[in-house]
Design an enzyme around this catalytic site. Structure first.
Site, PDB file in Angstrom:
ATOM      1  N   LYS A 186     127.793 -12.915  12.025  1.00  0.00           N
ATOM      2  CA  LYS A 186     128.248 -14.260  11.657  1.00  0.00           C
ATOM      3  C   LYS A 186     128.462 -14.336  10.148  1.00  0.00           C
ATOM      4  O   LYS A 186     127.670 -13.791   9.376  1.00  0.00           O
ATOM      5  CB  LYS A 186     127.168 -15.259  12.110  1.00  0.00           C
ATOM      6  CG  LYS A 186     127.564 -16.725  12.021  1.00  0.00           C
ATOM      7  CD  LYS A 186     126.418 -17.591  12.557  1.00  0.00           C
ATOM      8  CE  LYS A 186     126.723 -19.070  12.495  1.00  0.00           C
ATOM      9  NZ  LYS A 186     125.606 -19.891  12.998  1.00  0.00           N
TER      10      LYS A 186
ATOM     11  N   SER B 204     127.257 -23.382  16.216  1.00  0.00           N
ATOM     12  CA  SER B 204     128.125 -22.873  15.182  1.00  0.00           C
ATOM     13  C   SER B 204     128.434 -21.378  15.285  1.00  0.00           C
ATOM     14  O   SER B 204     129.430 -20.931  14.721  1.00  0.00           O
ATOM     15  CB  SER B 204     127.515 -23.164  13.813  1.00  0.00           C
ATOM     16  OG  SER B 204     126.298 -22.467  13.663  1.00  0.00           O
TER      17      SER B 204
ATOM     18  N   SER C   9     122.752 -23.509  17.791  1.00  0.00           N
ATOM     19  CA  SER C   9     123.909 -22.731  17.330  1.00  0.00           C
ATOM     20  C   SER C   9     123.998 -21.300  17.848  1.00  0.00           C
ATOM     21  O   SER C   9     125.020 -20.643  17.655  1.00  0.00           O
ATOM     22  CB  SER C   9     123.959 -22.706  15.801  1.00  0.00           C
ATOM     23  OG  SER C   9     124.567 -23.872  15.326  1.00  0.00           O
TER      24      SER C   9
END
Lengths: 101, 467
Positions: free
Chosen positions: B76, B151, B175
């Site tokens: 990420k 996210s 997330s």
């Protein structure tokens, strides 16, 4: 709890948070704040008398390390400045914060 | 191995075993992953940056006989990777190239994993859709008319699209688990403090938890083990020993006491039947399932919203555009909203009313979970109130993410470990539902044990079916 947030309040908060915003954004943010504060309002109904706040969830206390420089992790001056927008003779250039007058 | 199947579709466990035996070469593996990226990345917008030295690093990891032998891992983009651009999906950091590795990146590399590329997220991880990314939304590989969640939407999508062998994400409240559910993959949020936050663009420091997004629970177990443990650079990491989580894979669920949560919350009517079907599977395997009553998760939304915005306003104060990145005028709408709301609720005169109240209610949530765990070993609920939402769903809702993540926020604000695993696939839309399994602090073994047992006895895991 305060349910309506005024555009004047938003302007003040933006100033505190150092976030430049337009007049249109002031209105949008005031509406978004009011929407969000209306949601969190439900906390008012909960009895929190004699309840301690939780700031940390895994019960650690006073985690300290030895006051020693780890040279392996230290950046060279060149590395430290590598991402800076403006540098001057090996220094970061920062915006003026004190008024000349 | 069937020669026609793309090696990109392998699980981490399978990849490691084939690389070790020599049945699979790094060339084949990387060709197949590169091909998957070539075909779909432009359309799905999963990777923001690809590492051009991945193949070279993989060779070295294989030669050095590291545990992960050079497998490509998606990371990420809020996790700092040395010499590889790290943006947190915000234009504020569009040109930021970290001079150091986050502890997570360092441990991943030490284990012999290769950072293949950096995945899209909601800017600063603020959201549950990837629609707030300042570099464009990611589309769900299972059905590109829908969002991947967030996210960690890019990391979940990278796994679902077989654009990596495993991925790393971060969760503050949902997330990891929510995008895992929406993309039909496995997402494990570790106990707060199990995995170091050092070098990760901070969102809410008191709940941020990095963790794996993978094809199977077994893969999540392997990744978690290598990321976990005390970090001298991160004071909130726990002192606890990291157990060999793979031992939990064998245990099964016989005699396990399971509490079924949140089924009476409005809006879950559509997902409840599938969660209940999953619970019946656990029951058939010997678990004791009971309906349990917990504190209303709507209150967790409120606690989380206040605490998270407050911590965001403080954490994002560091972005001044002087030492790195651009100035504060580059923040997107969502970051502006959160920074400013946090500034407001922490300001003099309001802190008591909002922030301190929220932290006290947070204590009540901890007590509530302590009570529940006296009676149950694990707690199960739906991960999300429904399937992946359509593209554009977040527009005009300041609270979109919070409402989507409602079922996950109680365990997030209290630091508990949880996992989301696929428990249904709609044959018409190809979209998935996830089951959320939560355990007491430091008991990831219990969520792994349950998730793995379920996965092996059902047909909902795409990679188990591929075998």
């Amino acid at each position: 709890m305060a349910k309506k947030v005024s555009t004047a309040q938003v302007k003040h908060i933006a100033n505190l948070a150092n976030i430049p915003i337009t007049t249109r954004e002031q209105q949008e943010l005031a509406a978004a704040f009011s929407e969000t504060l209306a949601v969190v309002d439900n906390l008012l109904k909960i009895d929190i008398k004699n309840i301690e706040p939780t700031h940390q969830v895994n019960d650690l206390e006073n985690v300290l390390r030895e006051d020693k420089v780890d040279e392996e992790r230290m950046f060279s001056q060149e590395e430290a400045l590598a991402n800076a927008a403006r540098t001057h003779e090996g220094y970061f250039v920062v915006p003026r914060v004190i008024d000349e007058n | 191995m069937k020669t026609k199947t793309s090696a990109a579709k392998l699980t981490l466990k399978q990849t490691l075993s084939l690389l070790k035996s020599g049945e699979l070469s790094l060339n084949e593996l990387y060709q197949d992953v590169d091909e998957a990226v070539e075909i779909s990345n432009k359309k799905l917008n999963i990777y923001l940056t690809l590492a051009d030295d991945a193949r070279k690093r993989a060779d070295k990891a294989l030669k050095d006989k590291t545990p992960w032998l050079g497998v490509p891992i998606a990371v990420k983009d809020n996790i700092c990777t040395k010499d590889l651009r790290t943006t947190a999906s915000s234009t504020v950091l569009e040109n930021f190239v970290p001079q150091f590795d986050a502890t997570v990146s360092k441990r991943l590399k030490e284990a012999g994993g290769v950072v293949y590329g950096k995945t899209n997220l909601d800017a600063w991880a603020h959201g549950s859709s990837t629609e707030t990314s300042q570099f464009g939304r990611t589309l769900n590989p299972r059905n590109p008319e829908h969002l991947p969640g967030g996210s960690s939407g890019g990391s979940a999508a990278a796994v679902a699209a077989d654009m990596c062998i495993a991925a790393i994400g971060t969760e503050t409240a949902g997330s990891i688990r929510q995008p895992a559910a929406w993309c039909g993959v496995v997402g494990l949020k570790p106990t707060y403090g199990r995995v170091s936050r050092f070098g990760i663009a901070a969102m809410a420091s008191s709940t941020d938890s990095p963790g794996p997004l993978t094809k199977t629970t077994e893969d999540a177990t392997i990744v978690l083990y290598h990321l976990s443990g005390r970090d001298p650079l991160e004071a909130t990491t726990g002192q606890q020993e990291v157990p060999d989580f793979t031992k939990a894979l064998e245990k099964g669920v016989k005699g396990l006491r399971v509490g079924y949560l949140y089924h009476d919350i409005e809006g879950l009517e559509k997902v409840n039947p599938y969660i209940e079907a999953a619970l019946r599977v656990l029951e058939d395997m010997g678990a004791e399932v009971e309906s349990a009553k917990a504190m209303d998760p709507h209150h967790a939304i409120s606690v989380y919203t206040i605490v998270q915005r407050g911590e965001v306003s403080s954490n994002l104060a560091r972005y001044d555009g002087i030492r790195y990145g651009h100035g504060r005028d580059m923040f997107g709408d969502e970051a502006k909203r959160r920074i400013m709301l946090g500034t407001y609720t922490l300001s003099k005169g309001y802190a008591d009313q909002y922030y301190n109240t929220a932290q006290k209610v947070r204590t009540l949530f901890r007590k509530d979970f302590q009570r529940l765990f006296e009676r149950y070993d694990i707690l199960v609920s739906a991960t999300s109130p429904g399937y992946a939402k359509k593209v554009g769903a977040t527009e005009g809702s300041a609270m979109f993410g919070e409402l989507e993540d409602m079922l996950l926020e109680p365990s997030s604000i209290t630091g508990l470990p949880g996992i989301s695993i696929p428990c249904y696939r709609d044959p018409n839309t190809n979209l998935f539902l996830g089951m959320n399994i939560v355990a007491p602090m430091w008991r990831e073994d219990l969520v792994i044990q349950t998730a793995h047992a379920y996965e092996m006895h059902t047909e909902w895991n795409s990679w188990r079916n591929n075998k």
